[in-house]
Write a protein that holds these residues in place. Structure first.
Motif, PDB file in Angstrom:
ATOM      1  N   PRO A 103     -31.500  46.914 -11.834  1.00  0.00           N
ATOM      2  CA  PRO A 103     -31.305  45.667 -11.074  1.00  0.00           C
ATOM      3  C   PRO A 103     -32.312  45.514  -9.944  1.00  0.00           C
ATOM      4  O   PRO A 103     -32.415  44.458  -9.331  1.00  0.00           O
ATOM      5  N   ARG A 104     -33.079  46.580  -9.653  1.00  0.00           N
ATOM      6  CA  ARG A 104     -34.111  46.452  -8.613  1.00  0.00           C
ATOM      7  C   ARG A 104     -35.336  45.676  -9.113  1.00  0.00           C
ATOM      8  O   ARG A 104     -36.171  45.256  -8.310  1.00  0.00           O
ATOM      9  N   LEU A 105     -35.479  45.542 -10.417  1.00  0.00           N
ATOM     10  CA  LEU A 105     -36.686  44.890 -10.949  1.00  0.00           C
ATOM     11  C   LEU A 105     -36.766  43.434 -10.497  1.00  0.00           C
ATOM     12  O   LEU A 105     -35.787  42.694 -10.601  1.00  0.00           O
ATOM     13  N   GLU A 106     -37.935  43.048  -9.996  1.00  0.00           N
ATOM     14  CA  GLU A 106     -38.144  41.654  -9.597  1.00  0.00           C
ATOM     15  C   GLU A 106     -39.198  40.988 -10.464  1.00  0.00           C
ATOM     16  O   GLU A 106     -39.134  39.790 -10.713  1.00  0.00           O
ATOM     17  N   THR A 107     -40.196  41.765 -10.905  1.00  0.00           N
ATOM     18  CA  THR A 107     -41.246  41.172 -11.736  1.00  0.00           C
ATOM     19  C   THR A 107     -41.691  42.168 -12.798  1.00  0.00           C
ATOM     20  O   THR A 107     -41.532  43.384 -12.655  1.00  0.00           O
ATOM     21  N   VAL A 108     -42.282  41.606 -13.859  1.00  0.00           N
ATOM     22  CA  VAL A 108     -43.030  42.405 -14.820  1.00  0.00           C
ATOM     23  C   VAL A 108     -44.451  41.828 -14.816  1.00  0.00           C
ATOM     24  O   VAL A 108     -44.635  40.607 -14.711  1.00  0.00           O
ATOM     25  N   ILE A 109     -45.428  42.724 -14.889  1.00  0.00           N
ATOM     26  CA  ILE A 109     -46.837  42.323 -14.719  1.00  0.00           C
ATOM     27  C   ILE A 109     -47.649  42.819 -15.901  1.00  0.00           C
ATOM     28  O   ILE A 109     -47.511  43.981 -16.306  1.00  0.00           O
ATOM     29  N   PHE A 110     -48.532  41.975 -16.403  1.00  0.00           N
ATOM     30  CA  PHE A 110     -49.457  42.433 -17.441  1.00  0.00           C
ATOM     31  C   PHE A 110     -50.721  43.000 -16.780  1.00  0.00           C
ATOM     32  O   PHE A 110     -51.302  42.354 -15.910  1.00  0.00           O
ATOM     33  N   GLY A 111     -51.153  44.185 -17.217  1.00  0.00           N
ATOM     34  CA  GLY A 111     -52.391  44.793 -16.698  1.00  0.00           C
ATOM     35  C   GLY A 111     -53.474  44.794 -17.779  1.00  0.00           C
ATOM     36  O   GLY A 111     -53.536  45.725 -18.595  1.00  0.00           O
ATOM     37  N   PRO A 112     -54.310  43.754 -17.818  1.00  0.00           N
ATOM     38  CA  PRO A 112     -55.234  43.594 -18.941  1.00  0.00           C
ATOM     39  C   PRO A 112     -56.319  44.661 -19.036  1.00  0.00           C
ATOM     40  O   PRO A 112     -56.765  44.998 -20.144  1.00  0.00           O
ATOM     41  N   ALA A 113     -56.761  45.199 -17.920  1.00  0.00           N
ATOM     42  CA  ALA A 113     -57.870  46.161 -17.969  1.00  0.00           C
ATOM     43  C   ALA A 113     -57.396  47.470 -18.607  1.00  0.00           C
ATOM     44  O   ALA A 113     -57.960  47.946 -19.602  1.00  0.00           O
ATOM     45  N   ASP A 114     -56.322  48.038 -18.073  1.00  0.00           N
ATOM     46  CA  ASP A 114     -55.799  49.265 -18.676  1.00  0.00           C
ATOM     47  C   ASP A 114     -55.314  49.017 -20.101  1.00  0.00           C
ATOM     48  O   ASP A 114     -55.423  49.895 -20.957  1.00  0.00           O
ATOM     49  N   PHE A 115     -54.774  47.816 -20.329  1.00  0.00           N
ATOM     50  CA  PHE A 115     -54.266  47.552 -21.676  1.00  0.00           C
ATOM     51  C   PHE A 115     -55.414  47.531 -22.693  1.00  0.00           C
ATOM     52  O   PHE A 115     -55.286  48.092 -23.793  1.00  0.00           O
ATOM     53  N   ALA A 116     -56.534  46.916 -22.318  1.00  0.00           N
ATOM     54  CA  ALA A 116     -57.689  46.885 -23.230  1.00  0.00           C
ATOM     55  C   ALA A 116     -58.145  48.319 -23.522  1.00  0.00           C
ATOM     56  O   ALA A 116     -58.486  48.667 -24.659  1.00  0.00           O
ATOM     57  N   ALA A 117     -58.114  49.167 -22.481  1.00  0.00           N
ATOM     58  CA  ALA A 117     -58.501  50.576 -22.684  1.00  0.00           C
ATOM     59  C   ALA A 117     -57.504  51.271 -23.595  1.00  0.00           C
ATOM     60  O   ALA A 117     -57.874  52.006 -24.522  1.00  0.00           O
ATOM     61  N   SER A 118     -56.221  51.016 -23.379  1.00  0.00           N
ATOM     62  CA  SER A 118     -55.186  51.676 -24.180  1.00  0.00           C
ATOM     63  C   SER A 118     -55.267  51.251 -25.650  1.00  0.00           C
ATOM     64  O   SER A 118     -55.020  52.033 -26.558  1.00  0.00           O
ATOM     65  N   MET A 119     -55.636  49.987 -25.882  1.00  0.00           N
ATOM     66  CA  MET A 119     -55.784  49.483 -27.258  1.00  0.00           C
ATOM     67  C   MET A 119     -57.099  49.924 -27.889  1.00  0.00           C
ATOM     68  O   MET A 119     -57.331  49.687 -29.067  1.00  0.00           O
ATOM     69  N   GLU A 120     -57.993  50.484 -27.058  1.00  0.00           N
ATOM     70  CA  GLU A 120     -59.362  50.818 -27.493  1.00  0.00           C
ATOM     71  C   GLU A 120     -60.096  49.578 -27.983  1.00  0.00           C
ATOM     72  O   GLU A 120     -60.810  49.599 -28.999  1.00  0.00           O
ATOM     73  N   MET A 121     -59.912  48.474 -27.248  1.00  0.00           N
ATOM     74  CA  MET A 121     -60.656  47.247 -27.576  1.00  0.00           C
ATOM     75  C   MET A 121     -62.121  47.459 -27.236  1.00  0.00           C
ATOM     76  O   MET A 121     -62.429  48.067 -26.204  1.00  0.00           O
ATOM     77  N   PRO A 122     -63.031  46.955 -28.051  1.00  0.00           N
ATOM     78  CA  PRO A 122     -64.461  47.145 -27.756  1.00  0.00           C
ATOM     79  C   PRO A 122     -64.955  46.151 -26.706  1.00  0.00           C
ATOM     80  O   PRO A 122     -65.804  45.306 -26.967  1.00  0.00           O
ATOM     81  N   VAL A 123     -64.360  46.212 -25.487  1.00  0.00           N
ATOM     82  CA  VAL A 123     -64.797  45.332 -24.390  1.00  0.00           C
ATOM     83  C   VAL A 123     -65.083  46.203 -23.170  1.00  0.00           C
ATOM     84  O   VAL A 123     -64.522  47.285 -23.023  1.00  0.00           O
ATOM     85  N   LEU A 124     -65.948  45.701 -22.310  1.00  0.00           N
ATOM     86  CA  LEU A 124     -66.268  46.459 -21.100  1.00  0.00           C
ATOM     87  C   LEU A 124     -65.737  45.779 -19.837  1.00  0.00           C
ATOM     88  O   LEU A 124     -65.827  46.323 -18.755  1.00  0.00           O
ATOM     89  N   THR A 125     -65.224  44.555 -19.971  1.00  0.00           N
ATOM     90  CA  THR A 125     -64.585  43.891 -18.842  1.00  0.00           C
ATOM     91  C   THR A 125     -63.200  43.479 -19.280  1.00  0.00           C
ATOM     92  O   THR A 125     -63.061  42.709 -20.238  1.00  0.00           O
ATOM     93  N   GLY A 126     -62.178  43.975 -18.591  1.00  0.00           N
ATOM     94  CA  GLY A 126     -60.800  43.630 -18.972  1.00  0.00           C
ATOM     95  C   GLY A 126     -60.400  42.293 -18.387  1.00  0.00           C
ATOM     96  O   GLY A 126     -60.905  41.884 -17.342  1.00  0.00           O
ATOM     97  N   GLY A 127     -59.490  41.603 -19.058  1.00  0.00           N
ATOM     98  CA  GLY A 127     -58.886  40.414 -18.464  1.00  0.00           C
ATOM     99  C   GLY A 127     -59.750  39.180 -18.474  1.00  0.00           C
ATOM    100  O   GLY A 127     -59.501  38.263 -17.703  1.00  0.00           O
ATOM    101  N   VAL A 128     -60.782  39.139 -19.310  1.00  0.00           N
ATOM    102  CA  VAL A 128     -61.571  37.912 -19.438  1.00  0.00           C
ATOM    103  C   VAL A 128     -61.592  37.516 -20.916  1.00  0.00           C
ATOM    104  O   VAL A 128     -61.204  38.289 -21.784  1.00  0.00           O
ATOM    105  N   GLU A 129     -62.093  36.301 -21.140  1.00  0.00           N
ATOM    106  CA  GLU A 129     -62.171  35.794 -22.502  1.00  0.00           C
ATOM    107  C   GLU A 129     -63.070  36.661 -23.384  1.00  0.00           C
ATOM    108  O   GLU A 129     -64.031  37.240 -22.889  1.00  0.00           O
ATOM    109  N   ILE A 130     -62.770  36.705 -24.691  1.00  0.00           N
ATOM    110  CA  ILE A 130     -63.693  37.335 -25.642  1.00  0.00           C
ATOM    111  C   ILE A 130     -64.160  36.216 -26.574  1.00  0.00           C
ATOM    112  O   ILE A 130     -63.443  35.852 -27.516  1.00  0.00           O
TER     113      ILE A 130
END
Ligand code: GLV
Ligand code: MG
Length: 313
Positions: free
Chosen positions: A154-181
């Motif tokens: 019940p302490r949770l107030e928000t959930v946040i997407f972290g695109p940079a770490d997520f791109a790394a975790s997915m092993e996406m072939p990008v060098l800048t997270g959180g921008v258009e491909i």
């Protein structure tokens, strides 16, 4: 759950490195809805422990107005998390609204933080449940578990997407997270944005998009932020004052939308209460109970953003 901050706006969420005294000093003058002082990835490992005292001092001494104030601790897979929570929460006092937990992998990680916070609150005289939690989803495991994570405390107030770490975790072939491909036909994060949004809303949380790392490209930010704004996100991270100004605008309803939403609510109330009808024409469209719910969202968001209804012509 922090009753003070839960429903405050978070159109712009400013990230401030906790080891940088100059940035900590400047942060209150930047008109972000929410500010978080970071102990995680913007702080070098050798500075992590020293940054805790700087963050505590900044929370206690800086003029923060009534914005949401948060500290991002290190993830549970490091050696710093418990020390961050104990030192910062017991030192910071009542003005600290929330702790942000990065790289959340499971509901159990949120529960562990909740339990630790309960002990710290008791030991330092804070009301039980005073500190809220913001959970960052930025790994493949975290995304798979997002529904369990959003329901974990019940302490949770928000959930946040972290695109940079997520791109790394997915092993996406990008060098800048959180921008258009541009080579990808569509939005490569559409599924992720929608999945997180649904899990957050199903649990009454605000849902926030992470950073846009091309920090000088405000036009690019404006256009990129429209995606999550259109889906229904409440706000996005900002890395500098220029980004804050763009986001405060993008994530607010326009005056026209706000006034129209009020007009729909009025028309629907007259239809249901005065005429006992569940569906009625509003201009050239039909409105019903679902329209009331959609309009209510605009009104709530507009009020959070400080809008007031225009005087009727
Ligand atoms: C934010 O923490 C991100 O990894 O994008
Ligand atoms: Mg991250």
């Amino acid at each position: 759950m922090s009753t003070r901050s839960r429903n405050l706006p978070r159109r712009s969420c400013l990230s401030v490195p906790g080891s940088n005294e100059r940035f900590l000093e400047k942060a209150p003058s930047v008109a972000a809805d929410m500010t978080f002082l970071d102990l995680e990835d913007s702080v070098a490992p050798l500075e992590k422990e020293a940054a805790r005292a700087k963050v505590v001092e900044a929370v206690r001494k800086q003029p923060w107005d009534d914005r949401v104030l948060c500290v991002r601790v290190n993830a549970w897979d490091t050696r710093w998390t418990y020390g961050d929570v104990i030192e910062v929460v017991s030192g910071a006092g009542e003005r600290l609204d929330e702790v942000m937990l990065p790289k959340v992998q499971s509901g159990a990680e949120v529960i562990a933080l909740d339990l630790l916070l309960t002990q710290v609150e008791e030991n330092c005289g804070l009301p039980r449940g005073h500190i809220g939690i913001e959970a960052q989803i930025e790994t493949t495991t975290g995304l798979i578990a997002v529904e369990e994570i959003c329901a974990a405390s019940p302490r949770l107030e928000t959930v946040i997407f972290g695109p940079a770490d997520f791109a790394a975790s997915m092993e996406m072939p990008v060098l800048t997270g959180g921008v258009e491909i541009p080579e990808y036909p569509g939005d490569h994060f559409h599924y992720v944005f929608s999945k997180i949004l649904m899990a957050g809303r199903a649990n009454g949380l605000q849902v926030i998009d992470g950073p846009y790392l091309k920090i000088r490209d405000t036009d690019g930010l404006r256009s990129f932020a429209q995606r999550t704004r259109t889906l229904g996100y409440d706000g996005k991270w900002a890395l500098n004052p220029d980004q804050v100004a763009v986001l405060n605008e993008v994530y607010s309803p326009t005056q026209e939308q706000f006034d129209r939403a009020w007009d729909i609510l009025d028309a629907y109330r007259r239809a249901t209460e005065d005429d006992r009808r569940g569906a009625v024409m509003f201009g050239d469209e039909m409105i019903d109970e679902a329209s009331r719910k959609m309009a209510t969202k605009f009104v709530t968001r507009g009020e959070r953003a400080g809008l007031t209804r225009s005087a009727e012509a």
